[in-house]
Design an enzyme around this catalytic site. Sequence first.
Site, PDB file in Angstrom:
ATOM      1  N   HIS A 122       0.820  -1.022  -0.064  1.00 24.53           N
ATOM      2  CA  HIS A 122       0.316  -0.325  -0.108  1.00 24.53           C
ATOM      3  C   HIS A 122       1.066   1.896   0.152  1.00 24.53           C
ATOM      4  O   HIS A 122       2.221   1.510   0.211  1.00 24.53           O
ATOM      5  CB  HIS A 122      -0.723  -0.485   1.112  1.00 24.53           C
ATOM      6  CG  HIS A 122      -0.457   0.057   2.156  1.00 24.53           C
ATOM      7  ND1 HIS A 122       0.023   1.332   2.838  1.00 24.53           N
ATOM      8  CD2 HIS A 122      -0.124  -0.902   3.079  1.00 24.53           C
ATOM      9  CE1 HIS A 122       0.488   1.047   4.238  1.00 24.53           C
ATOM     10  NE2 HIS A 122       0.407  -0.161   4.730  1.00 24.53           N
ATOM     11  N   CYS A 138       2.892  -4.991   6.603  1.00 29.51           N
ATOM     12  CA  CYS A 138       2.901  -4.647   5.052  1.00 29.51           C
ATOM     13  C   CYS A 138       4.141  -4.055   4.601  1.00 29.51           C
ATOM     14  O   CYS A 138       4.668  -3.501   5.537  1.00 29.51           O
ATOM     15  CB  CYS A 138       1.752  -3.662   5.360  1.00 29.51           C
ATOM     16  SG  CYS A 138      -0.227  -4.220   5.607  1.00 29.51           S
TER      17      CYS A 138
END
Length: 167
Positions: A122, A138
């Site tokens: 992301h 992440c």
Amino acid sequence: MLEHIESIHISLPDQRLTAYGPSGEKWSRPVSTAANGPGEANGSGATPRGAHYIRACIGGGQPYGAVFVGRRPTGEIYSPELAARFPERDWILTRILWLCGRETGFNRGGRVDSMRRFIYIHGTPDSEPMGVPASHGCIRMRNDDLMALFDAVTPGVPVTISTDDRH
């Protein structure tokens, strides 16, 4: 940039994402993975290793800097002023590539399921460092790089996350 990406390799030691096209061409960019290092357990705050694939591409058509919470756009656009109002947020911006593990018992199923852990590639604020581990698990990318990657992938593209810097 590649027009069509057939596979992605993320090197934890190098803090780099390398995408490969159909003729072997490469596109490589710095990323930031987990400050807690590699690991698969739910709640570890670590980046899971092994074979994954892109399960979902989220955010197409959203503006640059769009803020996501729970994989949904909030209607906000990231700014330093917004960041000052919400200093506790782990900013998920612009686009989301949601990863799913392929290895049962290692990164899929039970307490090690990458998808249930909400592991994404992301976007992140430009003020966040790249090339050093700093995320909560992440894979963070610059928004410009993520937009280019997003436009060249589809669900199902294989993603390997490795502690081996050879690709």
